[in-house]
Design a protein around this motif. Structure first.
Motif, PDB file in Angstrom:
ATOM      1  N   UNK A 152      40.285 -21.111  17.300  1.00  0.00           N
ATOM      2  CA  UNK A 152      39.395 -20.426  16.354  1.00  0.00           C
ATOM      3  C   UNK A 152      39.079 -19.036  16.895  1.00  0.00           C
ATOM      4  N   UNK A 153      39.130 -18.047  15.995  1.00  0.00           N
ATOM      5  CA  UNK A 153      38.754 -16.666  16.310  1.00  0.00           C
ATOM      6  C   UNK A 153      37.804 -16.128  15.233  1.00  0.00           C
ATOM      7  N   UNK A 154      37.032 -15.108  15.598  1.00  0.00           N
ATOM      8  CA  UNK A 154      36.370 -14.267  14.604  1.00  0.00           C
ATOM      9  C   UNK A 154      37.477 -13.528  13.853  1.00  0.00           C
ATOM     10  N   UNK A 155      37.496 -13.642  12.533  1.00  0.00           N
ATOM     11  CA  UNK A 155      38.586 -13.064  11.749  1.00  0.00           C
ATOM     12  C   UNK A 155      38.695 -11.552  11.942  1.00  0.00           C
ATOM     13  N   UNK A 156      37.588 -10.890  12.204  1.00  0.00           N
ATOM     14  CA  UNK A 156      37.579  -9.432  12.265  1.00  0.00           C
ATOM     15  C   UNK A 156      37.699  -8.880  13.686  1.00  0.00           C
ATOM     16  N   UNK A 157      37.559  -9.733  14.678  1.00  0.00           N
ATOM     17  CA  UNK A 157      37.659  -9.295  16.070  1.00  0.00           C
ATOM     18  C   UNK A 157      38.143 -10.473  16.907  1.00  0.00           C
ATOM     19  N   UNK A 158      39.461 -10.592  17.139  1.00  0.00           N
ATOM     20  CA  UNK A 158      39.985 -11.756  17.858  1.00  0.00           C
ATOM     21  C   UNK A 158      39.576 -11.822  19.316  1.00  0.00           C
ATOM     22  N   UNK A 159      38.923 -10.765  19.831  1.00  0.00           N
ATOM     23  CA  UNK A 159      38.378 -10.878  21.183  1.00  0.00           C
ATOM     24  C   UNK A 159      37.271 -11.924  21.222  1.00  0.00           C
TER      25      UNK A 159
END
Length: 284
Positions: free
Chosen positions: A71-78
């Motif tokens: 799972x990632x933040x869609x707008x910031x994969x960091x």
């Protein structure tokens, strides 16, 4: 003599004190709309988006099958799921009301578990539990090290291929939540895996606390009833099954009092000194 208490504990109204009534209402089936649904075939992977305020259900339509979830933040994969901190804040195996926390410096819940048909499995006689954060994805590097053979469809590789269309690479793939996987630690404090107890139609469901990118691999080990390494190892193809994914929009009225969680409040100075002029509106 009882076990020692957890190191990280919730205080009333604190960040770990989940609004159970809210998530229980979200788990109700009434008023939902299916936004997207698909099947992930055996030994493959797929990535998809889940908007904030939506639900994502992963199920076993044909019977037991382990899935490796990123799972990632869609707008910031960091900002991505942090398995180690989630183990500390929640548990090594997650279920309803547990949250999947993100990496530093963000440190906020990316998703909350709202439903789990295997919640009643508990701990079995050998110490196994389901939905595992103890281990990580199988990968071709360790497989080559252990067996001397190359195999391109381990969960790590499946996830790498799945995220390429979103501009991500192998370096973005991270430690996973192993859904439907039964694991524990043996008497030697070593990781073990057991056959998945999932049945046809079992599911685990997540509420997206922010816009998410999720990726899932259908593990090439299938339901893990066959040894993958060691003297009894053989190809587990016969116990591999697909997984189904649904993205669901709940009744909007249920979200009236909900707001996405903010990133961690710590300012991130880490003991570094601010210049004197910084407190005078930037005047030098």
């Amino acid at each position: 003599m009882g076990n020692p208490p957890a190191a990280y504990r919730a205080s009333a109204g604190g960040a770990l004190d989940v609004d159970r009534a809210f998530y229980t209402r979200l788990a109700e089936e009434d008023g939902r709309e299916t936004v997207e649904s698909f099947t992930v075939p055996i030994r493959s992977g797929r990535a998809w988006e889940v908007p904030a305020g939506h639900l994502c259900r992963i199920s076993t339509p044909e019977g037991p099958q382990v899935g490796d979830l990123n799972i990632w933040n869609r707008h910031d994969p960091r900002e991505r799921m942090w398995a180690a901190r989630t183990r500390q804040l929640q548990a090594a195996h997650v279920s309803v009301f547990d949250r999947l926390w993100s990496t530093l410096p963000f440190l906020r819940p990316l998703a909350t578990v709202t439903a789990d048909t295997l919640a009643g499995y508990g701990t079995d006689a050998e110490g196994g539990r389901v939905h595992d954060l103890l281990g990580t994805r199988c990968d071709p590097y360790v497989n080559q090290m252990l067996t001397g053979e190359d195999f391109d469809f381990h969960c790590h590789s499946n996830l790498v291929r799945a995220v390429l269309p979103y501009g991500l690479t192998e370096f973005d793939v991270h430690d996973v939540l192993n859904v439907f996987q039964c694991t524990g630690l043996n008497d030697e404090d070593r990781y073990f895996m057991k056959a998945s107890p999932a049945r046809p139609g079992d599911h685990i469901e997540f509420f997206a606390e922010t816009d998410l990118l999720m990726a899932l691999s259908t593990c090439p080990g299938g339901d893990l009833s066959v040894d993958l390494w060691g003297p009894e190892a053989r190809d587990p193809l016969e116990v591999c099954r697909p997984l189904a994914v649904e993205v669901l929009r709940p009744d909007p009225a249920l979200l009236d009092d909900w707001t996405p969680p903010r990133r961690a409040g710590y300012a991130g100075l880490h003991g570094l000194h601010r210049p004197e002029w910084a407190d005078r509106g930037g005047e030098r």
